[in-house]
Motif scaffolding. Structure first.
Motif, PDB file in Angstrom:
ATOM      1  N   ASP A  74       0.823  -1.209   0.000  1.00 49.94           N
ATOM      2  CA  ASP A  74       0.000   0.000   0.000  1.00 49.94           C
ATOM      3  C   ASP A  74       0.855   1.257   0.000  1.00 49.94           C
ATOM      4  OD1 ASP A  74      -2.260  -1.563   0.004  1.00 49.94           O
ATOM      5  OD2 ASP A  74      -2.632  -1.370   2.165  1.00 49.94           O
ATOM      6  N   ALA A  75       2.002   1.185   0.704  1.00 57.64           N
ATOM      7  CA  ALA A  75       2.891   2.350   0.786  1.00 57.64           C
ATOM      8  C   ALA A  75       3.713   2.540  -0.479  1.00 57.64           C
ATOM      9  CB  ALA A  75       3.817   2.215   1.986  1.00 57.64           C
ATOM     10  N   ALA A  76       3.714   1.531  -1.355  1.00 57.22           N
ATOM     11  CA  ALA A  76       4.543   1.585  -2.566  1.00 57.22           C
ATOM     12  C   ALA A  76       3.770   2.043  -3.802  1.00 57.22           C
ATOM     13  CB  ALA A  76       5.169   0.218  -2.831  1.00 57.22           C
ATOM     14  N   THR A  77       2.639   2.668  -3.601  1.00 58.03           N
ATOM     15  CA  THR A  77       1.797   3.092  -4.728  1.00 58.03           C
ATOM     16  C   THR A  77       2.559   3.946  -5.733  1.00 58.03           C
ATOM     17  OG1 THR A  77      -0.159   3.052  -3.308  1.00 58.03           O
ATOM     18  CG2 THR A  77      -0.331   4.287  -5.360  1.00 58.03           C
ATOM     19  N   ASP A  78       3.383   4.855  -5.232  1.00 56.78           N
ATOM     20  CA  ASP A  78       4.134   5.759  -6.102  1.00 56.78           C
ATOM     21  C   ASP A  78       5.592   5.336  -6.290  1.00 56.78           C
ATOM     22  OD1 ASP A  78       1.888   7.425  -6.399  1.00 56.78           O
ATOM     23  OD2 ASP A  78       2.339   8.450  -4.497  1.00 56.78           O
ATOM     24  N   SER A  79       5.924   4.123  -5.873  1.00 62.72           N
ATOM     25  CA  SER A  79       7.304   3.659  -5.998  1.00 62.72           C
ATOM     26  C   SER A  79       7.597   3.216  -7.434  1.00 62.72           C
ATOM     27  CB  SER A  79       7.565   2.499  -5.034  1.00 62.72           C
ATOM     28  OG  SER A  79       7.425   2.917  -3.687  1.00 62.72           O
ATOM     29  N   SER A  80       8.880   2.986  -7.708  1.00 60.21           N
ATOM     30  CA  SER A  80       9.313   2.606  -9.049  1.00 60.21           C
ATOM     31  C   SER A  80       8.879   1.183  -9.387  1.00 60.21           C
ATOM     32  CB  SER A  80      10.834   2.706  -9.146  1.00 60.21           C
ATOM     33  OG  SER A  80      11.441   1.672  -8.389  1.00 60.21           O
ATOM     34  N   GLU A  81       9.000   0.846 -10.671  1.00 60.52           N
ATOM     35  CA  GLU A  81       8.660  -0.500 -11.117  1.00 60.52           C
ATOM     36  C   GLU A  81       9.569  -1.534 -10.455  1.00 60.52           C
ATOM     37  OE1 GLU A  81       6.721  -3.571 -12.789  1.00 60.52           O
ATOM     38  OE2 GLU A  81       6.107  -1.441 -12.738  1.00 60.52           O
ATOM     39  N   ARG A  82      10.840  -1.169 -10.223  1.00 65.53           N
ATOM     40  CA  ARG A  82      11.773  -2.096  -9.572  1.00 65.53           C
ATOM     41  C   ARG A  82      11.305  -2.445  -8.165  1.00 65.53           C
ATOM     42  NH1 ARG A  82      17.123  -1.049  -6.754  1.00 65.53           N
ATOM     43  NH2 ARG A  82      18.144  -3.086  -6.669  1.00 65.53           N
ATOM     44  N   VAL A  83      10.860  -1.443  -7.422  1.00 65.62           N
ATOM     45  CA  VAL A  83      10.376  -1.686  -6.060  1.00 65.62           C
ATOM     46  C   VAL A  83       9.140  -2.561  -6.091  1.00 65.62           C
ATOM     47  CG1 VAL A  83       9.354  -0.590  -4.032  1.00 65.62           C
ATOM     48  CG2 VAL A  83      11.377   0.413  -5.084  1.00 65.62           C
ATOM     49  N   ARG A  84       8.186  -2.228  -6.944  1.00 69.26           N
ATOM     50  CA  ARG A  84       6.938  -2.975  -6.978  1.00 69.26           C
ATOM     51  C   ARG A  84       7.161  -4.408  -7.485  1.00 69.26           C
ATOM     52  NH1 ARG A  84       2.362  -0.154  -6.210  1.00 69.26           N
ATOM     53  NH2 ARG A  84       1.110  -1.433  -7.625  1.00 69.26           N
ATOM     54  N   SER A  85       8.097  -4.582  -8.406  1.00 73.65           N
ATOM     55  CA  SER A  85       8.415  -5.934  -8.876  1.00 73.65           C
ATOM     56  C   SER A  85       9.018  -6.768  -7.754  1.00 73.65           C
ATOM     57  CB  SER A  85       9.381  -5.872 -10.059  1.00 73.65           C
ATOM     58  OG  SER A  85       8.765  -5.278 -11.171  1.00 73.65           O
ATOM     59  N   ALA A  86       9.897  -6.151  -6.955  1.00 71.57           N
ATOM     60  CA  ALA A  86      10.499  -6.866  -5.826  1.00 71.57           C
ATOM     61  C   ALA A  86       9.439  -7.276  -4.813  1.00 71.57           C
ATOM     62  CB  ALA A  86      11.559  -5.996  -5.168  1.00 71.57           C
ATOM     63  N   LEU A  87       8.497  -6.384  -4.561  1.00 67.04           N
ATOM     64  CA  LEU A  87       7.416  -6.701  -3.625  1.00 67.04           C
ATOM     65  C   LEU A  87       6.509  -7.803  -4.176  1.00 67.04           C
ATOM     66  CD1 LEU A  87       6.542  -3.091  -2.418  1.00 67.04           C
ATOM     67  CD2 LEU A  87       7.287  -4.967  -0.943  1.00 67.04           C
ATOM     68  N   GLN A  88       6.239  -7.775  -5.471  1.00 68.14           N
ATOM     69  CA  GLN A  88       5.408  -8.823  -6.067  1.00 68.14           C
ATOM     70  C   GLN A  88       6.096 -10.185  -5.985  1.00 68.14           C
ATOM     71  OE1 GLN A  88       4.932  -6.861  -9.869  1.00 68.14           O
ATOM     72  NE2 GLN A  88       2.767  -6.404  -9.466  1.00 68.14           N
ATOM     73  N   LEU A  89       7.405 -10.197  -6.211  1.00 67.78           N
ATOM     74  CA  LEU A  89       8.162 -11.444  -6.099  1.00 67.78           C
ATOM     75  C   LEU A  89       8.152 -11.942  -4.660  1.00 67.78           C
ATOM     76  CD1 LEU A  89       9.940 -13.559  -7.437  1.00 67.78           C
ATOM     77  CD2 LEU A  89      11.884 -12.011  -7.172  1.00 67.78           C
ATOM     78  N   GLN A  90       8.296 -11.022  -3.722  1.00 60.11           N
ATOM     79  CA  GLN A  90       8.242 -11.387  -2.303  1.00 60.11           C
ATOM     80  C   GLN A  90       6.894 -12.029  -1.966  1.00 60.11           C
ATOM     81  OE1 GLN A  90       7.908  -8.159   0.578  1.00 60.11           O
ATOM     82  NE2 GLN A  90       9.484  -9.127   1.855  1.00 60.11           N
ATOM     83  N   LYS A  91       5.808 -11.459  -2.475  1.00 60.21           N
ATOM     84  CA  LYS A  91       4.475 -12.002  -2.191  1.00 60.21           C
ATOM     85  C   LYS A  91       4.298 -13.387  -2.798  1.00 60.21           C
ATOM     86  CE  LYS A  91       0.267 -11.489  -0.498  1.00 60.21           C
ATOM     87  NZ  LYS A  91      -0.350 -12.810  -0.703  1.00 60.21           N
ATOM     88  N   ALA A  92       4.830 -13.602  -3.991  1.00 54.11           N
ATOM     89  CA  ALA A  92       4.721 -14.910  -4.623  1.00 54.11           C
ATOM     90  C   ALA A  92       5.410 -15.981  -3.777  1.00 54.11           C
ATOM     91  CB  ALA A  92       5.323 -14.856  -6.026  1.00 54.11           C
ATOM     92  N   ILE A  93       6.566 -15.622  -3.185  1.00 56.12           N
ATOM     93  CA  ILE A  93       7.280 -16.586  -2.339  1.00 56.12           C
ATOM     94  C   ILE A  93       6.504 -16.841  -1.057  1.00 56.12           C
ATOM     95  CG2 ILE A  93       9.366 -16.946  -0.965  1.00 56.12           C
ATOM     96  CD1 ILE A  93      10.896 -15.432  -3.174  1.00 56.12           C
ATOM     97  N   ILE A  94       5.974 -15.792  -0.454  1.00 55.23           N
ATOM     98  CA  ILE A  94       5.177 -15.971   0.769  1.00 55.23           C
ATOM     99  C   ILE A  94       4.029 -16.939   0.505  1.00 55.23           C
ATOM    100  CG2 ILE A  94       3.677 -14.819   2.439  1.00 55.23           C
ATOM    101  CD1 ILE A  94       5.316 -12.255   1.905  1.00 55.23           C
ATOM    102  N   ASP A  95       3.332 -16.744  -0.627  1.00 56.29           N
ATOM    103  CA  ASP A  95       2.181 -17.594  -0.950  1.00 56.29           C
ATOM    104  C   ASP A  95       2.597 -19.035  -1.225  1.00 56.29           C
ATOM    105  OD1 ASP A  95       0.546 -15.407  -0.668  1.00 56.29           O
ATOM    106  OD2 ASP A  95       0.400 -14.992  -2.826  1.00 56.29           O
ATOM    107  N   SER A  96       3.858 -19.243  -1.628  1.00 55.55           N
ATOM    108  CA  SER A  96       4.321 -20.592  -1.955  1.00 55.55           C
ATOM    109  C   SER A  96       4.784 -21.386  -0.742  1.00 55.55           C
ATOM    110  CB  SER A  96       5.474 -20.515  -2.967  1.00 55.55           C
ATOM    111  OG  SER A  96       6.683 -20.082  -2.341  1.00 55.55           O
TER     112      SER A  96
END
Length: 335
Positions: A177-199
């Motif tokens: 939620d805090a990364a709404t205005d962050s760069s694509e690199r930041v949001r990609s890292a967070l998305q990858l982190q979430k995929a691992i958490i879900d796995s």
């Protein structure tokens, strides 16, 4: 009132050394590494010493409970030193390793250890073997002291850093939620982190063996001469936790270079550790994953692109590990 002048602090340290150690200060060289805490290499007529004062903006040393945790960590460092471990000796006064200057600033005084730091990711096989053995020696010394119920080694609390799926998901949601205005690199890292958490499966959340843990075994806290490890330093973070965290942190800092986790270095590290303590096959990989599950929430933050050099290195370790997560079992599961 806390003094902030370096000259004033050095003057008070000189008086303290003369009064309590009968050591005359000849020179003081500031060590400008780390965050806020002031450090010096002190030349005296009795040899070199290392002095660190705890900056009130970094550590809550005025809080007796917090100060006692640092004191206990230094007492465990002393136990490791007394067992023959490669680390500085904290000098105690009336049984305590934390001392107070007239200005109210707390400090610790230690013997000086020679050696140089090796850049993160470049520690190499021979040094990693030496590091693995030294970490096993450290864990063994603390386990033995705990079994004997020696003061500082008696667990005082539940182990830190148990994993919680609910806590991981909650923290991730806050960062996303805090990364709404962050760069694509930041949001990609967070998305990858979430995929691992879900796995992650239930077995990934089962607790590791608990024990005293250094919790800060990265390149800047290791000194080498040639291939020999001369010292592990900075024991302030030692807490009752999961010793496997020391293994994962050490190999990520020592063997991850240019996005590649070097298997030969991991094998050498594991062999060094196994020369002292048991390390079942697969344990090192689980340690790496556990460290990622804990530390990725410290470093993969919406603001990580503004981090300074050391935190930026940790961010790289978390992202590089995440990118090869699905291959980790195949690559390193047999170590």
């Amino acid at each position: 009132m806390q003094l902030t002048s370096e000259d004033q602090l050095v003057a008070e340290i000189a008086v303290w050394l003369k009064k309590h150690l009968s050591a005359k200060m000849l020179s003081a060289k500031r060590v400008r590494r780390g965050l806020m805490n002031e450090k010096w290499i002190i030349e005296t007529n009795m040899g070199r010493l290392f002095v660190k004062t705890y900056h009130p903006g970094r550590y809550r040393m005025h809080d007796p409970e917090f100060r006692n945790k640092i004191e206990n960590a230094l007492q465990l460092q002393l136990l490791f030193y007394q067992s023959g471990g490669p680390c500085p000796e904290p000098l105690s006064l009336e049984g305590r390793c934390i001392h107070i200057l007239p200005c109210g600033r707390y400090m610790t005084v230690m013997t000086y250890c020679p050696g140089t730091m090796v850049p993160a990711g470049m520690i190499g096989e021979f040094r990693m073997h030496a590091l693995g053995r030294a970490i096993a020696d450290m864990h063994a010394a603390w386990d033995s002291a705990a079994a004997l119920r020696l003061g500082a080694a008696v667990p005082q609390e539940e182990p830190l850093w148990r994993l919680s799926r609910e806590e991981m998901n909650r923290t991730w949601e806050e960062n996303w939620d805090a990364a709404t205005d962050s760069s694509e690199r930041v949001r990609s890292a967070l998305q990858l982190q979430k995929a691992i958490i879900d796995s992650l499966g239930d077995d990934d959340f089962s607790p590791l063996a608990a024990g005293w843990t250094h919790l800060d075994l990265w390149a800047d806290n290791l000194l080498f001469e040639g291939d020999a490890l001369t010292a592990i330093v900075d024991f302030d973070r030692v807490r009752y936790s999961f010793p496997a965290l020391d293994l994962g942190r050490a190999v990520l800092s020592g063997a991850l270079n240019k996005s590649e986790l070097h298997k030969d270095a991991l094998i050498a590290f594991a062999e060094g550790y196994r020369s002292v303590l048991q390390l079942p096959t697969g344990s090192l990989l689980r340690a790496i994953k556990y460290v990622w599950c804990v530390e990725s929430f410290w470093w993969i933050l919406p603001s990580f692109e503004s981090f300074s050099v050391a935190p930026a290195r940790f961010v790289e370790e978390m992202i590089d590990t995440a990118k090869q997560w699905e291959q980790l079992d195949t690559l390193f599961g047999d170590i």
